[in-house]
Write a protein that holds these residues in place. Sequence first.
Motif, short mmCIF file in Angstrom:
data_model
loop_
_atom_site.label_atom_id
_atom_site.label_comp_id
_atom_site.label_asym_id
_atom_site.label_seq_id
_atom_site.Cartn_x
_atom_site.Cartn_y
_atom_site.Cartn_z
N MET A 1 13.60 -4.05 -41.50
CA MET A 1 14.66 -4.51 -40.86
C MET A 1 13.87 -6.15 -40.44
N LYS A 2 14.62 -7.26 -40.08
CA LYS A 2 13.50 -8.29 -40.03
C LYS A 2 13.80 -8.13 -38.33
N ARG A 3 13.15 -8.48 -37.81
CA ARG A 3 12.69 -8.79 -36.73
C ARG A 3 12.35 -10.33 -36.14
N LYS A 4 13.44 -10.89 -34.86
CA LYS A 4 13.74 -12.36 -34.49
C LYS A 4 13.08 -12.65 -33.25
N ARG A 5 12.10 -13.31 -33.31
CA ARG A 5 10.62 -13.57 -32.43
C ARG A 5 11.66 -15.01 -31.32
N ARG A 6 11.35 -14.35 -29.79
CA ARG A 6 12.86 -14.89 -28.87
C ARG A 6 11.24 -15.74 -28.17
N ASN A 7 11.08 -17.16 -27.90
CA ASN A 7 10.42 -17.57 -26.66
C ASN A 7 10.34 -17.39 -25.21
N GLU A 8 10.25 -16.85 -24.93
CA GLU A 8 9.90 -17.02 -23.49
C GLU A 8 8.90 -17.24 -22.61
N SER A 9 7.87 -18.04 -22.87
CA SER A 9 6.76 -18.56 -22.26
C SER A 9 6.86 -18.89 -21.18
N TYR A 10 6.47 -19.46 -19.93
CA TYR A 10 7.00 -19.95 -18.29
C TYR A 10 5.87 -21.13 -18.52
N TYR A 11 5.51 -21.62 -17.12
CA TYR A 11 5.02 -21.97 -15.79
C TYR A 11 4.41 -21.71 -14.86
N GLN A 12 3.17 -21.95 -14.73
CA GLN A 12 2.00 -20.76 -14.07
C GLN A 12 1.59 -22.17 -13.61
N TYR A 13 1.76 -21.97 -12.11
CA TYR A 13 1.69 -23.14 -10.93
C TYR A 13 -0.41 -22.37 -10.33
N ARG A 14 -1.03 -23.99 -10.68
CA ARG A 14 -2.44 -23.24 -10.27
C ARG A 14 -2.60 -24.29 -9.60
N ALA A 15 -3.24 -23.76 -8.22
CA ALA A 15 -3.27 -25.22 -7.38
C ALA A 15 -4.72 -24.84 -6.50
N THR A 16 -6.18 -25.47 -6.44
CA THR A 16 -6.94 -25.43 -5.27
C THR A 16 -7.04 -26.27 -3.99
N CYS A 17 -6.91 -25.88 -3.23
CA CYS A 17 -6.58 -25.59 -1.86
C CYS A 17 -7.90 -25.59 -0.56
N SER A 18 -8.19 -26.95 0.06
CA SER A 18 -9.01 -26.83 1.42
C SER A 18 -7.75 -26.14 3.03
N ILE A 19 -8.20 -25.24 2.97
CA ILE A 19 -7.64 -24.08 4.19
C ILE A 19 -8.34 -24.39 5.37
N ARG A 20 -7.80 -24.62 6.93
CA ARG A 20 -8.74 -24.71 7.77
C ARG A 20 -7.71 -24.13 8.74
N ARG A 21 -8.57 -23.47 9.02
CA ARG A 21 -7.95 -22.60 10.47
C ARG A 21 -8.64 -23.17 11.36
N GLU A 22 -7.76 -22.30 12.66
CA GLU A 22 -8.21 -22.91 14.27
C GLU A 22 -9.09 -22.61 14.95
N ASP A 23 -10.10 -21.28 14.60
CA ASP A 23 -11.20 -21.60 14.82
C ASP A 23 -12.36 -22.81 14.66
N GLY A 24 -11.99 -23.80 12.99
CA GLY A 24 -12.70 -24.54 12.87
C GLY A 24 -13.38 -24.00 11.52
N PHE A 25 -13.13 -22.88 10.71
CA PHE A 25 -13.56 -22.04 9.74
C PHE A 25 -13.32 -22.99 8.66
N GLU A 26 -13.41 -23.72 7.73
CA GLU A 26 -12.93 -24.28 6.39
C GLU A 26 -12.87 -22.97 5.54
N ASP A 27 -12.24 -23.35 4.36
CA ASP A 27 -12.38 -22.95 2.92
C ASP A 27 -11.63 -23.49 1.85
N ILE A 28 -12.23 -22.83 0.55
CA ILE A 28 -11.64 -23.68 -0.63
C ILE A 28 -11.22 -22.33 -1.59
N ARG A 29 -9.27 -22.10 -1.84
CA ARG A 29 -9.46 -21.34 -2.20
C ARG A 29 -8.49 -21.60 -3.53
N ASN A 30 -8.59 -20.87 -4.92
CA ASN A 30 -7.49 -20.54 -5.97
C ASN A 30 -6.39 -19.77 -5.63
#
Length: 119
Positions: A1-30
């Motif tokens: 039997m033949k098989r039909k190929r379905r493309n269900e590709s999607y986009y993923q959002y990737r970000a690198t952020c600099s985060i500052r907390r109230e105690d002054g600590f700064e962090d970089i996260r992905n």
Amino acid sequence: MKRKRRNESYYQYRATCSIRREDGFEDIRNYELDTDILHKSLHFWNKSSHLKQCQDMLSALIFQEDDRVVKYGILQEKLVLVPRFTYEEEKKPPGKHIVLPKLLLAIEALILMIIQSRM
């Protein structure tokens, strides 16, 4: 039997952020967020609106993750295509491949009737 190929590709959002907390600590996260943007629905005219929606989702995630966050900044962001394919078996409508066995069965039954009538 033949098989039909379905493309269900999607986009993923990737970000690198600099985060500052109230105690002054700064962090970089992905961060990596799965979106509902399919491979054919992202174009140059709607890319900025999709990025804005992703940024809103990211800010909600950051503030939900840690309530001590005061400020964040996006250093780098991009939409990455994640390939995903599924395969389905093609369902053929009933056609010649069903008619031929029925026709052969009818011919066989006719031959048997002729043979029995001559005996």
